[in-house]
Write a protein that holds these residues in place. Sequence first.
Motif, short mmCIF file in Angstrom:
data_model
loop_
_atom_site.label_atom_id
_atom_site.label_comp_id
_atom_site.label_asym_id
_atom_site.label_seq_id
_atom_site.Cartn_x
_atom_site.Cartn_y
_atom_site.Cartn_z
N ARG A 66 28.64 13.15 41.99
CA ARG A 66 29.90 12.48 41.63
C ARG A 66 30.05 12.42 40.12
O ARG A 66 31.15 12.66 39.59
CB ARG A 66 29.91 11.07 42.23
N LEU A 67 28.98 12.10 39.40
CA LEU A 67 29.05 12.07 37.94
C LEU A 67 29.42 13.44 37.37
O LEU A 67 30.27 13.55 36.48
CB LEU A 67 27.72 11.61 37.35
N ALA A 68 28.79 14.48 37.88
CA ALA A 68 29.08 15.83 37.38
C ALA A 68 30.53 16.21 37.65
O ALA A 68 31.20 16.81 36.80
CB ALA A 68 28.14 16.84 38.04
N ALA A 69 31.05 15.84 38.82
CA ALA A 69 32.43 16.18 39.17
C ALA A 69 33.43 15.40 38.31
O ALA A 69 34.43 15.96 37.84
CB ALA A 69 32.67 15.90 40.65
N GLU A 70 33.17 14.13 38.09
CA GLU A 70 34.11 13.29 37.34
C GLU A 70 34.07 13.58 35.84
O GLU A 70 35.04 13.30 35.12
CB GLU A 70 33.81 11.81 37.59
N GLN A 71 32.96 14.14 35.36
CA GLN A 71 32.82 14.38 33.92
C GLN A 71 33.87 15.35 33.39
O GLN A 71 34.28 15.26 32.23
CB GLN A 71 31.41 14.90 33.62
N ALA A 72 34.37 16.23 34.22
CA ALA A 72 35.38 17.20 33.77
C ALA A 72 36.60 16.50 33.23
O ALA A 72 37.20 16.93 32.23
CB ALA A 72 35.76 18.13 34.93
N ARG A 73 37.00 15.41 33.86
CA ARG A 73 38.16 14.65 33.38
C ARG A 73 37.75 13.58 32.37
O ARG A 73 38.44 13.35 31.38
CB ARG A 73 38.87 13.96 34.56
N ALA A 119 22.64 16.10 30.09
CA ALA A 119 22.82 16.55 31.47
C ALA A 119 24.26 16.39 31.92
O ALA A 119 24.82 17.25 32.63
CB ALA A 119 21.88 15.78 32.39
N LEU A 120 24.89 15.31 31.47
CA LEU A 120 26.28 15.05 31.83
C LEU A 120 27.20 16.09 31.18
O LEU A 120 28.13 16.60 31.81
CB LEU A 120 26.66 13.63 31.39
N ALA A 121 26.93 16.40 29.92
CA ALA A 121 27.75 17.39 29.21
C ALA A 121 27.66 18.75 29.89
O ALA A 121 28.64 19.52 29.93
CB ALA A 121 27.30 17.49 27.76
N ALA A 122 26.51 19.07 30.44
CA ALA A 122 26.32 20.34 31.14
C ALA A 122 26.94 20.30 32.54
O ALA A 122 27.05 21.35 33.18
CB ALA A 122 24.84 20.67 31.24
N ARG A 123 27.29 19.10 32.99
CA ARG A 123 27.85 18.90 34.34
C ARG A 123 26.95 19.54 35.39
O ARG A 123 27.39 20.21 36.31
CB ARG A 123 29.28 19.42 34.42
N ASP A 124 25.65 19.27 35.20
CA ASP A 124 24.62 19.87 36.05
C ASP A 124 24.05 18.79 36.97
O ASP A 124 23.26 17.95 36.53
CB ASP A 124 23.52 20.46 35.17
N PRO A 125 24.40 18.77 38.25
CA PRO A 125 23.89 17.74 39.15
C PRO A 125 22.37 17.68 39.22
O PRO A 125 21.80 16.59 39.34
CB PRO A 125 24.50 18.12 40.51
N ALA A 126 21.73 18.84 39.14
CA ALA A 126 20.26 18.86 39.23
C ALA A 126 19.65 18.13 38.03
O ALA A 126 18.71 17.34 38.18
CB ALA A 126 19.76 20.29 39.32
N ARG A 127 20.16 18.41 36.83
CA ARG A 127 19.63 17.74 35.63
C ARG A 127 19.94 16.25 35.64
O ARG A 127 19.11 15.44 35.23
CB ARG A 127 20.20 18.39 34.37
N ILE A 128 21.14 15.91 36.09
CA ILE A 128 21.48 14.49 36.17
C ILE A 128 20.58 13.80 37.18
O ILE A 128 20.00 12.74 36.91
CB ILE A 128 22.97 14.31 36.55
N GLY A 129 20.44 14.40 38.35
CA GLY A 129 19.64 13.79 39.40
C GLY A 129 18.19 13.60 39.02
O GLY A 129 17.54 12.65 39.47
N ALA A 130 17.66 14.50 38.19
CA ALA A 130 16.26 14.40 37.77
C ALA A 130 15.98 13.14 36.96
O ALA A 130 14.82 12.74 36.81
CB ALA A 130 15.87 15.64 36.96
N LEU A 131 17.02 12.50 36.47
CA LEU A 131 16.86 11.29 35.66
C LEU A 131 16.88 10.01 36.49
O LEU A 131 16.68 8.92 35.96
CB LEU A 131 17.97 11.22 34.61
N PHE A 132 17.11 10.15 37.80
CA PHE A 132 17.24 8.98 38.68
C PHE A 132 16.15 8.96 39.74
O PHE A 132 15.67 10.00 40.19
CB PHE A 132 18.60 9.01 39.38
#
Length: 598
Positions: free
Chosen positions: A72-79, A31-44
């Motif tokens: 925030r995780l999705a946004a920061e993952q780019a860097r 989910a992080l690699a995809a930088r997809d907030p929805a997929r990341i959020g589904a894990l929390f």
Amino acid sequence: MDDFDQALREFQLAEQTRRSAADWLGAFEAALAARDPARIGALFHEDSHWRDILAFTWHMTAVAGRDGIAERLAAEQARTAAHGFHLPRDRRPPRRVTRLGIDSIEAIYEFSTADGRGAGIIRLSPAPGGDGTMKAWHISTTLEALKGHEEKIGPNRPTGAAYSRNFGGDNWADMRRKASAYDDREPAVLVIGAAQAGLSVAARLNQLGVDTLVVERWPRIGDSWRRRYHSLALHNSIHLNHLPYMEFPPTWPKYIPKDMLANWFEFYADAMEINCWTGTEFVGGAWDEAAKRWTARLKRSDGSERIVRPRHLVFANGVSSYPMIPDLPGIEDFKGTVIHSEGFDSGAAWKGKNALILGTGSSANDIALDLHSHGARATLIQRGSTTVVSIDPSARLNEAIWDEGGALEDCDLIVASATPPLMIQAYKAVTKRMLELDREMIEGLKRIGFKHDVGEDETGHQMKYFRRGGGYNLDAGSSALLIKGELGLLQYDRIERFTAEGALLKDGSTVPADLIVLATGYYPQQELVRRTLGDDMLERIGPVWGIGEDGELNNMYKRTPQEGLWFIAGGLAQCRINSKYLALQIKAMELGKLGPLR
């Protein structure tokens, strides 16, 4: 159930626990690699918490709530380009625990970023609905090392060939003398103070290859402890107080006496090859914006002055700086001895005498105990409400993570993972249990008129320490003596003024005294900044220590509004843990990976 069946069941449960943690990490990485907030959020879980220490944000950052964390995780993952999430085999394995009343799977994991190597913890609990899905309610991400600039420890340790095969040239001792002299170079970092804070960060910087000079105003390393009152010992247990890289010997006592600790500091500095100038006081400095360096003035014990020009200045002089001397009405008329607690050594000279101790914190109570044990008649003067906690069992509740055992590195990672809101919850729960354990003592103190509290939000002594650096007593036995009347208690608001004989009360009577000890604390750390760097600098950086709007300690262990100015303070465990993060930031700035705070 026989032993074999029990062992098999425990093995299967451990494997199931590991598999749950590994599956969650796999889904999280995707989910992080995809930088997809929805997929990341589904894990929390909706109510979830993330603390980042440098790995994603280059700050100490806390985010609460599923959506905020995911975005925030999705946004920061780019860097950050975080990847390679896995459960390391050489660290504490995933396990089932109860944290803040939540039955959870807790796992330590490791990962890589564009800048280095990271580690963190996850805490998982079942998702609502009962389908067995595990979601995270807590995650931390922590930078552990910079790529290509790992600490020179273990497999990365130096070979020693520079001196072990250098026949006819400089040996190790020669090299150490030359390195410490700074005759041919400027230090990259100047650290002020050679106690647990300064030594910890200097040791960390050494292992990162950052040239560091420590200055200590006292004649010997450890004197800031050695010169304190005769009976002082640490009030928390040895197993959480180790310095970086070197643990205390297993033969040492549970509560370390001050002189033992001071001597260890001296040994530690030598063993860790820390460049330290004792008898050297930092008396002033200024930042050169064009050169990006400090001009630091150092006064040596022989009266000479040395100028050094480091790129970084680290104040490691403790939570407190100069003794705070209150303006007490009539104190100038007192014919006895008045000293601040910093100058108190022993009660041996005061046998049969009367002593007043202004204050009811830990130092005041320890000094009262020392005076009492030497036959003095000691009375504590209470000015404000105080939190009182028994050293054992109550104060030991805050050592729970380290009490669980396992590698010190793993315990430290778990402790560092707590976000401010979670820390508040934990301290409230612990304080509630402390009140139960100490109920008899607290009720006894209240019966004699002692003013007791548990903090402004029932978080007890620990948050008082973070917010104001005092206001509590870790009780070593003085409370029992107060309750029995063997130590006196006097409320300050009963005093009219001090006279030649002692304290004149508002009812006309006098409490006689031969000695008055001012256990009135210290100015905060920024007072040293004001005196050495000026009011303008103090205004620029703002408060040092105390809790900021983000719930973190103000200007501690991280970049400040002034480029190249850093602060580290606290107990031994705090300094050990946070020295790593401070050192990594300095190294990153030296490498050009990190800029000043904007």
